[in-house]
Design a protein around this motif. Structure first.
Motif, mmCIF file in Angstrom:
data_model
loop_
_atom_site.group_PDB
_atom_site.id
_atom_site.type_symbol
_atom_site.label_atom_id
_atom_site.label_comp_id
_atom_site.label_asym_id
_atom_site.label_seq_id
_atom_site.Cartn_x
_atom_site.Cartn_y
_atom_site.Cartn_z
ATOM 1 N N ALA A 1 58.266 27.615 39.848
ATOM 2 C CA ALA A 1 58.023 29.029 39.580
ATOM 3 C C ALA A 1 59.347 29.731 39.835
ATOM 4 C CB ALA A 1 56.924 29.573 40.486
ATOM 5 N N ILE A 2 59.900 30.360 38.814
ATOM 6 C CA ILE A 2 61.208 30.993 38.914
ATOM 7 C C ILE A 2 61.031 32.516 38.811
ATOM 8 C CG2 ILE A 2 63.559 31.068 37.990
ATOM 9 C CD1 ILE A 2 62.710 28.286 39.031
ATOM 10 N N TYR A 3 61.711 33.217 39.697
ATOM 11 C CA TYR A 3 61.598 34.672 39.793
ATOM 12 C C TYR A 3 62.987 35.300 39.764
ATOM 13 C CZ TYR A 3 56.974 33.449 41.605
ATOM 14 O OH TYR A 3 55.718 32.915 41.756
ATOM 15 N N VAL A 4 63.041 36.576 39.418
ATOM 16 C CA VAL A 4 64.257 37.371 39.574
ATOM 17 C C VAL A 4 63.839 38.655 40.286
ATOM 18 C CG1 VAL A 4 64.083 38.475 37.289
ATOM 19 C CG2 VAL A 4 66.310 38.319 38.440
ATOM 20 N N VAL A 5 64.645 39.063 41.268
ATOM 21 C CA VAL A 5 64.358 40.300 41.993
ATOM 22 C C VAL A 5 64.709 41.477 41.078
ATOM 23 C CG1 VAL A 5 64.965 41.732 43.980
ATOM 24 C CG2 VAL A 5 64.685 39.257 44.262
ATOM 25 N N VAL A 6 63.740 42.355 40.889
ATOM 26 C CA VAL A 6 63.917 43.514 40.018
ATOM 27 C C VAL A 6 64.480 44.693 40.815
ATOM 28 C CG1 VAL A 6 62.751 45.162 38.488
ATOM 29 C CG2 VAL A 6 62.092 42.736 38.469
ATOM 30 N N ARG A 7 63.801 45.025 41.904
ATOM 31 C CA ARG A 7 64.269 46.112 42.775
ATOM 32 C C ARG A 7 63.483 46.080 44.088
ATOM 33 N NH1 ARG A 7 61.456 48.671 38.675
ATOM 34 N NH2 ARG A 7 59.502 49.623 39.322
ATOM 35 N N GLU A 8 64.163 46.378 45.158
ATOM 36 C CA GLU A 8 63.578 46.575 46.473
ATOM 37 C C GLU A 8 62.390 45.651 46.777
ATOM 38 O OE1 GLU A 8 62.881 50.768 46.907
ATOM 39 O OE2 GLU A 8 64.846 51.230 46.084
ATOM 40 N N GLY A 9 62.595 44.359 46.662
ATOM 41 C CA GLY A 9 61.562 43.389 46.998
ATOM 42 C C GLY A 9 60.526 43.135 45.917
ATOM 43 N N LEU A 10 60.621 43.813 44.804
ATOM 44 C CA LEU A 10 59.698 43.578 43.694
ATOM 45 C C LEU A 10 60.326 42.554 42.764
ATOM 46 C CD1 LEU A 10 58.673 47.263 42.915
ATOM 47 C CD2 LEU A 10 57.400 45.572 44.260
ATOM 48 N N GLU A 11 59.543 41.548 42.403
ATOM 49 C CA GLU A 11 60.064 40.444 41.607
ATOM 50 C C GLU A 11 59.362 40.345 40.267
ATOM 51 O OE1 GLU A 11 60.916 37.490 45.413
ATOM 52 O OE2 GLU A 11 59.118 37.189 44.207
ATOM 53 N N ALA A 12 60.028 39.654 39.354
ATOM 54 C CA ALA A 12 59.447 39.297 38.058
ATOM 55 C C ALA A 12 59.431 37.780 37.983
ATOM 56 C CB ALA A 12 60.272 39.864 36.909
ATOM 57 N N ARG A 13 58.287 37.230 37.633
ATOM 58 C CA ARG A 13 58.206 35.793 37.399
ATOM 59 C C ARG A 13 58.604 35.536 35.958
ATOM 60 N NH1 ARG A 13 53.655 31.464 39.153
ATOM 61 N NH2 ARG A 13 54.552 29.689 38.055
ATOM 62 N N LEU A 14 59.444 34.542 35.747
ATOM 63 C CA LEU A 14 59.850 34.193 34.389
ATOM 64 C C LEU A 14 58.679 33.558 33.660
ATOM 65 C CD1 LEU A 14 62.582 34.572 35.882
ATOM 66 C CD2 LEU A 14 63.472 32.755 34.439
ATOM 67 N N ASP A 15 58.371 34.060 32.464
ATOM 68 C CA ASP A 15 57.335 33.398 31.672
ATOM 69 C C ASP A 15 57.897 32.073 31.156
ATOM 70 O OD1 ASP A 15 58.895 34.016 29.403
ATOM 71 O OD2 ASP A 15 57.495 35.523 28.644
ATOM 72 N N ARG A 16 57.049 31.287 30.556
ATOM 73 C CA ARG A 16 57.444 29.927 30.167
ATOM 74 C C ARG A 16 58.652 29.906 29.233
ATOM 75 N NH1 ARG A 16 55.602 24.803 30.275
ATOM 76 N NH2 ARG A 16 55.941 23.481 28.476
ATOM 77 N N SER A 17 58.644 30.760 28.214
ATOM 78 C CA SER A 17 59.754 30.728 27.260
ATOM 79 C C SER A 17 61.060 31.179 27.926
ATOM 80 C CB SER A 17 59.455 31.567 26.021
ATOM 81 O OG SER A 17 59.362 32.930 26.346
ATOM 82 N N THR A 18 60.982 32.146 28.829
ATOM 83 C CA THR A 18 62.184 32.616 29.514
ATOM 84 C C THR A 18 62.693 31.544 30.473
ATOM 85 O OG1 THR A 18 61.369 34.867 29.300
ATOM 86 C CG2 THR A 18 63.151 34.511 30.879
ATOM 87 N N TRP A 19 61.775 30.845 31.128
ATOM 88 C CA TRP A 19 62.164 29.740 32.007
ATOM 89 C C TRP A 19 62.862 28.649 31.187
ATOM 90 C CZ3 TRP A 19 64.135 27.116 35.496
ATOM 91 C CH2 TRP A 19 63.769 25.836 35.859
ATOM 92 N N LEU A 20 62.352 28.354 30.001
ATOM 93 C CA LEU A 20 62.985 27.344 29.146
ATOM 94 C C LEU A 20 64.370 27.809 28.678
ATOM 95 C CD1 LEU A 20 59.897 26.089 27.102
ATOM 96 C CD2 LEU A 20 61.103 24.908 28.956
#
Length: 186
Positions: free
Chosen positions: A139-158
């Protein structure tokens, strides 16, 4: 399989992306400390869809407005306005990264992620890419702002995996704005 960046993202320069990020003035929810709290009866599903009282919120503008009021603290996730904060259930991460683009700026790679709320975030030391899960189910994430994250969907992870393969590192990793992010959740 090569990936074609959507035209609306491919046609933007790094400067235009930076301007889009800067122009999205979000309310200062981190500075608001309302005494009144309650329950919003809202939920953000793992796939990034927002619900209120069991019904899906289908208007993108409403989702963007609520997303701008979102805050995470030690007690969980909240929708915050100056006079009140309302708890909100988040199944995984409050946002989903739906696209990534790799560019070069001053000799450094720059990774820009598009979020399901039409926000952009550039991975760097303040907005790291984080690997969780297991080798079998990363499960891959990127921090968006102040502790809020976005999980990469499958195509973005690929897409990110293709970028990592091109960098040819062990363990697999990507770089953005001088920071390196290992993609191995081990």
């Amino acid at each position: 399989m090569p990936y074609d960046v959507p035209p609306e993202l491919a046609g933007m320069s790094l400067a235009e992306i930076a301007q889009a990020v800067e122009s999205r003035k979000l309310p200062p929810v981190a500075t608001w400390n309302p005494q009144d709290s309650g329950e919003s009866h809202m939920r953000i599903a793992r796939d990034g869809r927002w619900y209120h009282d069991g019904g899906e919120i289908t208007r993108p503008a409403m989702v963007r407005a609520f997303a701008g009021l979102l805050r995470r603290d030690g007690d969980g996730f909240w929708l915050v306005v100056p006079y009140q904060k309302l708890s909100i259930e988040v199944e995984d991460a409050p946002f989903v990264a739906t696209d990534v683009r790799a560019d070069r700026e001053g000799g450094e790679q720059v990774l820009t992620f598009r979020i399901n709320t039409d926000e952009f975030v550039t991975a760097d030391a303040e907005h790291p890419v984080i690997a969780r899960g297991s080798a079998d189910e990363p499960a891959i994430y990127v921090v968006v702002r102040e502790g809020l994250e976005a999980r990469l969907d499958r195509s973005t992870w690929l897409q990110l995996a293709e970028i990592a393969l091109a960098e040819d590192r062990t363990p697999p990793a990507v770089s953005s704005k001088g920071a390196t992010f290992v993609l191995d959740p081990a």
